[in-house]
Design a protein around this motif. Structure first.
Motif, PDB file in Angstrom:
ATOM      1  N   GLU A  15       0.284  -0.771  -0.254  1.00 15.90           N
ATOM      2  CA  GLU A  15      -0.277  -0.255   0.258  1.00 15.90           C
ATOM      3  C   GLU A  15       0.435   0.920   0.101  1.00 15.90           C
ATOM      4  OE1 GLU A  15      -4.491  -0.935   1.997  1.00 15.90           O
ATOM      5  OE2 GLU A  15      -2.280  -0.739   3.092  1.00 15.90           O
ATOM      6  N   SER A  16       2.503   0.864   0.427  1.00 12.23           N
ATOM      7  CA  SER A  16       2.933   2.311   0.561  1.00 12.23           C
ATOM      8  C   SER A  16       3.264   2.272  -1.064  1.00 12.23           C
ATOM      9  CB  SER A  16       4.110   2.343   1.292  1.00 12.23           C
ATOM     10  OG  SER A  16       5.465   1.043   0.755  1.00 12.23           O
ATOM     11  N   LEU A  17       3.183   1.420  -2.026  1.00 12.70           N
ATOM     12  CA  LEU A  17       3.734   1.558  -3.853  1.00 12.70           C
ATOM     13  C   LEU A  17       2.678   2.385  -4.399  1.00 12.70           C
ATOM     14  CD1 LEU A  17       6.246  -0.929  -3.526  1.00 12.70           C
ATOM     15  CD2 LEU A  17       7.064   1.665  -3.822  1.00 12.70           C
ATOM     16  N   TYR A  18       1.068   1.238  -4.151  1.00 10.27           N
ATOM     17  CA  TYR A  18      -0.212   1.233  -4.843  1.00 10.27           C
ATOM     18  C   TYR A  18      -1.313   1.377  -4.195  1.00 10.27           C
ATOM     19  CZ  TYR A  18       3.473  -1.537  -7.898  1.00 10.27           C
ATOM     20  OH  TYR A  18       4.172  -2.155  -8.377  1.00 10.27           O
ATOM     21  N   PRO A  19      -2.556   2.619  -4.882  1.00  6.51           N
ATOM     22  CA  PRO A  19      -3.503   2.320  -4.026  1.00  6.51           C
ATOM     23  C   PRO A  19      -4.024   1.115  -3.540  1.00  6.51           C
ATOM     24  CG  PRO A  19      -3.873   3.737  -5.810  1.00  6.51           C
ATOM     25  CD  PRO A  19      -2.437   2.787  -6.130  1.00  6.51           C
ATOM     26  N   SER A  20      -5.036   0.716  -2.373  1.00  6.49           N
ATOM     27  CA  SER A  20      -4.820  -0.090  -1.829  1.00  6.49           C
ATOM     28  C   SER A  20      -5.921  -0.779  -3.026  1.00  6.49           C
ATOM     29  CB  SER A  20      -6.004  -0.135  -0.158  1.00  6.49           C
ATOM     30  OG  SER A  20      -5.886   1.269   0.249  1.00  6.49           O
ATOM     31  N   ARG A  21      -6.887  -0.723  -3.846  1.00  3.98           N
ATOM     32  CA  ARG A  21      -7.237  -1.529  -4.316  1.00  3.98           C
ATOM     33  C   ARG A  21      -6.787  -1.676  -5.392  1.00  3.98           C
ATOM     34  NH1 ARG A  21     -12.758  -1.829  -5.147  1.00  3.98           N
ATOM     35  NH2 ARG A  21     -13.622  -3.017  -6.982  1.00  3.98           N
ATOM     36  N   GLU A  22      -5.491  -1.246  -6.120  1.00  2.00           N
ATOM     37  CA  GLU A  22      -4.221  -1.743  -7.152  1.00  2.00           C
ATOM     38  C   GLU A  22      -3.844  -3.013  -6.081  1.00  2.00           C
ATOM     39  OE1 GLU A  22      -1.548  -0.466 -10.531  1.00  2.00           O
ATOM     40  OE2 GLU A  22      -2.632   0.967  -8.754  1.00  2.00           O
ATOM     41  N   ALA A  23      -3.483  -2.403  -5.205  1.00  4.43           N
ATOM     42  CA  ALA A  23      -1.953  -3.308  -4.140  1.00  4.43           C
ATOM     43  C   ALA A  23      -2.646  -5.310  -3.594  1.00  4.43           C
ATOM     44  CB  ALA A  23      -1.694  -2.348  -3.396  1.00  4.43           C
ATOM     45  N   HIS A  24      -4.127  -4.954  -3.698  1.00  2.00           N
ATOM     46  CA  HIS A  24      -5.128  -5.988  -3.609  1.00  2.00           C
ATOM     47  C   HIS A  24      -4.853  -6.865  -4.351  1.00  2.00           C
ATOM     48  CE1 HIS A  24      -7.897  -8.582  -1.601  1.00  2.00           C
ATOM     49  NE2 HIS A  24      -8.782  -8.129  -2.735  1.00  2.00           N
ATOM     50  N   ASN A  25      -5.291  -6.090  -5.301  1.00  2.76           N
ATOM     51  CA  ASN A  25      -5.733  -7.247  -7.034  1.00  2.76           C
ATOM     52  C   ASN A  25      -4.007  -7.872  -7.538  1.00  2.76           C
ATOM     53  OD1 ASN A  25      -8.848  -6.095  -6.762  1.00  2.76           O
ATOM     54  ND2 ASN A  25      -7.890  -4.465  -8.471  1.00  2.76           N
ATOM     55  N   ILE A  26      -3.244  -7.383  -7.223  1.00  2.00           N
ATOM     56  CA  ILE A  26      -1.503  -7.664  -7.246  1.00  2.00           C
ATOM     57  C   ILE A  26      -1.807  -8.908  -6.639  1.00  2.00           C
ATOM     58  CG2 ILE A  26       0.697  -7.935  -6.800  1.00  2.00           C
ATOM     59  CD1 ILE A  26       0.187  -4.257  -8.167  1.00  2.00           C
ATOM     60  N   VAL A  27      -1.775  -9.020  -5.209  1.00  2.00           N
ATOM     61  CA  VAL A  27      -1.690  -9.750  -4.456  1.00  2.00           C
ATOM     62  C   VAL A  27      -2.586 -11.172  -4.783  1.00  2.00           C
ATOM     63  CG1 VAL A  27      -1.885 -10.329  -2.306  1.00  2.00           C
ATOM     64  CG2 VAL A  27      -0.917  -8.482  -2.216  1.00  2.00           C
ATOM     65  N   GLY A  67      10.067  -4.585  -3.051  1.00  2.00           N
ATOM     66  CA  GLY A  67      10.868  -3.473  -3.716  1.00  2.00           C
ATOM     67  C   GLY A  67      11.315  -2.854  -4.952  1.00  2.00           C
ATOM     68  N   GLY A  68       9.445  -3.010  -5.425  1.00  2.00           N
ATOM     69  CA  GLY A  68       8.789  -1.919  -7.038  1.00  2.00           C
ATOM     70  C   GLY A  68       9.007  -2.892  -7.552  1.00  2.00           C
ATOM     71  N   GLU A  69       9.190  -3.940  -8.111  1.00  2.74           N
ATOM     72  CA  GLU A  69       9.874  -4.674  -9.669  1.00  2.74           C
ATOM     73  C   GLU A  69       7.872  -4.688  -9.808  1.00  2.74           C
ATOM     74  OE1 GLU A  69      11.233  -8.611 -10.999  1.00  2.74           O
ATOM     75  OE2 GLU A  69      12.032  -8.172  -8.884  1.00  2.74           O
ATOM     76  N   PRO A  70       7.430  -4.983 -10.536  1.00  2.00           N
ATOM     77  CA  PRO A  70       6.329  -4.972 -11.277  1.00  2.00           C
ATOM     78  C   PRO A  70       5.832  -6.562 -11.179  1.00  2.00           C
ATOM     79  CG  PRO A  70       7.633  -3.223 -12.978  1.00  2.00           C
ATOM     80  CD  PRO A  70       8.494  -4.136 -11.719  1.00  2.00           C
ATOM     81  N   VAL A  71       4.947  -6.519 -11.093  1.00  3.76           N
ATOM     82  CA  VAL A  71       4.109  -8.056 -10.391  1.00  3.76           C
ATOM     83  C   VAL A  71       4.578  -8.886 -11.998  1.00  3.76           C
ATOM     84  CG1 VAL A  71       1.439  -7.421 -11.119  1.00  3.76           C
ATOM     85  CG2 VAL A  71       2.350  -9.319 -10.307  1.00  3.76           C
ATOM     86  N   LEU A 223       9.978   3.514 -13.740  1.00  2.06           N
ATOM     87  CA  LEU A 223      11.424   4.231 -13.491  1.00  2.06           C
ATOM     88  C   LEU A 223      12.125   3.304 -13.010  1.00  2.06           C
ATOM     89  CD1 LEU A 223      12.704   7.105 -14.550  1.00  2.06           C
ATOM     90  CD2 LEU A 223      11.861   7.743 -11.906  1.00  2.06           C
ATOM     91  N   GLU A 224      12.290   2.346 -12.931  1.00  8.01           N
ATOM     92  CA  GLU A 224      13.107   1.286 -11.954  1.00  8.01           C
ATOM     93  C   GLU A 224      13.432   0.345 -12.034  1.00  8.01           C
ATOM     94  OE1 GLU A 224      12.777   1.326  -7.916  1.00  8.01           O
ATOM     95  OE2 GLU A 224      12.946   3.988  -7.313  1.00  8.01           O
ATOM     96  N   HIS A 225      12.792  -0.411 -12.970  1.00 13.27           N
ATOM     97  CA  HIS A 225      12.497  -1.244 -13.648  1.00 13.27           C
ATOM     98  C   HIS A 225      12.531  -1.668 -14.916  1.00 13.27           C
ATOM     99  CE1 HIS A 225      12.780  -3.190  -9.497  1.00 13.27           C
ATOM    100  NE2 HIS A 225      11.890  -2.283  -9.081  1.00 13.27           N
ATOM    101  N   GLU A 226      12.157  -1.440 -15.405  1.00 12.27           N
ATOM    102  CA  GLU A 226      11.476  -0.993 -17.630  1.00 12.27           C
ATOM    103  C   GLU A 226      12.547  -0.201 -18.394  1.00 12.27           C
ATOM    104  OE1 GLU A 226       8.037  -1.403 -19.039  1.00 12.27           O
ATOM    105  OE2 GLU A 226       6.572  -1.315 -17.065  1.00 12.27           O
ATOM    106  N   PRO A 227      13.536  -0.931 -19.027  1.00 18.47           N
ATOM    107  CA  PRO A 227      14.211  -0.803 -19.696  1.00 18.47           C
ATOM    108  C   PRO A 227      14.225   0.620 -20.371  1.00 18.47           C
ATOM    109  CG  PRO A 227      12.913  -2.391 -20.917  1.00 18.47           C
ATOM    110  CD  PRO A 227      12.596  -2.829 -20.029  1.00 18.47           C
ATOM    111  N   HIS A 228      15.024   1.544 -19.469  1.00 18.88           N
ATOM    112  CA  HIS A 228      15.365   3.032 -19.879  1.00 18.88           C
ATOM    113  C   HIS A 228      15.619   2.765 -21.741  1.00 18.88           C
ATOM    114  CE1 HIS A 228      15.645   4.880 -16.706  1.00 18.88           C
ATOM    115  NE2 HIS A 228      14.969   4.500 -16.101  1.00 18.88           N
ATOM    116  N   LEU A 229      15.507   2.172 -22.621  1.00 21.29           N
ATOM    117  CA  LEU A 229      15.890   2.407 -24.123  1.00 21.29           C
ATOM    118  C   LEU A 229      15.022   2.216 -24.687  1.00 21.29           C
ATOM    119  CD1 LEU A 229      18.451   1.772 -26.110  1.00 21.29           C
ATOM    120  CD2 LEU A 229      18.649  -0.535 -25.908  1.00 21.29           C
TER     121      LEU A 229
END
Length: 303
Positions: A15-27, A67-71, A223-229
């Motif tokens: 929940e510190s990274l995503y809105p509660s609903r989105e965090a719930h859906n990711i889990v 750690g912020g890595e996309p699901v 920003l931290e995980h997808e390829p900047h190229l």
């Protein structure tokens, strides 16, 4: 550990990274993929227990998510246009907005196929070039949704091309009588290189278009995980890829062909201008479902 307890704990940790609903859906997505449960299992069967042997895998995945890595990278796949694509940090995660580009391309490819159908087995196949292919999601989706289409897809990144070539749609190709795309190495910005693959009825691209100055508006997991190229262009020359695509299109687009490119919504008019200046007299900006400029379609002849 009860499944419901893990879902509750996992949601709180995100929940510190995503809105509660989105965090719930990711889990829930994590549990569905790793445990094979349904999104409602913890509700209708509240006593469901997580197999202790699966807990380490779940907790490791949750740590990566925290750690912020996309699901999609954690699970190794992303759904796009009704198909499941393999994704790694070497490629962008396919976005729902890009599905609109595929729909437009499939509609045009299907129109051309119908137009050529009176020629029977002598009909020329519809040919498509996908520039900056990344995971190959556009190339594969067009090939599968417009069976019979010949697709060539190019990228400068060898790791990205390895991902694109590794997509496993052998069953779908057989069932739909579709041709697998040909993935080739090419630098889109080198507009004079040899490229001996003929001409194309459609040229598609979702190139890098986010300006460096827009980084501070982006979500941390991108920003931290997808390829900047595959994401960023310099503020001083944000249309560099579109000028290159226009040059490729002058060389390889058939006289009656069309180009379709995804764009930076704030540069719609400027992007159209690139293609008009390159000799494509017919251009149109297409909005997405959020009423934002999302694509430019261009051609020499009437759209």
């Amino acid at each position: 550990m009860l499944l419901s307890d893990f879902i509750q704990k996992g949601t709180r940790s995100l929940e510190s990274l995503y809105p509660s609903r989105e965090a719930h859906n990711i889990v829930l997505m994590l549990c569905e993929s790793l445990l094979g449960v349904q999104s409602y299992t913890h509700i209708v069967e509240p006593e469901t227990v997580v197999d202790p042997s699966r807990e380490p895998e779940l907790l490791t995945a949750l740590e990566r998510l925290s750690g912020g890595e996309p699901v999609q990278y954690v699970l190794g796949f992303a759904d796009f246009c009704g198909f499941r694509f393999r994704v790694t940090p070497d490629v962008l995660i396919p976005r729902p907005e890009t599905e609109q580009l595929v729909r437009e391309a499939v509609k045009e490819a299907t129109r051309l196929q119908r137009q050529r159908s009176p020629y029977g087995r002598h009909a020329a196949p519809v040919r498509v070039l996908d520039l900056c292919t990344g995971s190959g999601c556009i190339a594969w989706a067009v090939a599968l949704l417009a069976p019979g289409t010949e697709v060539v897809a190019a990228d400068i990144s060898e790791p990205a091309l390895a991902v694109a070539r590794s997509q496993d749609f052998a069953h779908e190709c057989k069932e739909l009588k579709a041709k697998a795309p040909l993935f080739v190495h090419a630098d889109v910005l080198d507009t004079e290189q040899s490229f001996d693959y003929g001409t194309f009825d459609l040229i598609l691209s979702n190139p890098p278009y986010i300006m460096e100055s827009e980084k501070d508006r982006m979500h941390r997991n991108v920003l931290e995980h997808e390829p900047h190229l595959a994401l960023f262009v310099p503020d001083g020359d944000p249309l560099v890829f579109y000028r290159a695509i226009a040059d490729w299109s002058r060389r390889f687009l058939t006289e009656d062909g069309r180009g379709m490119v995804e764009i930076n919504e704030s540069l719609g008019t400027d992007t159209e201008g690139v293609f008009r200046s390159a000799g494509f007299g017919h251009t149109v900006a297409v909005k997405d479902v959020f009423d934002r400029n999302r694509f430019v379609i261009f051609s020499k002849n009437s759209l």
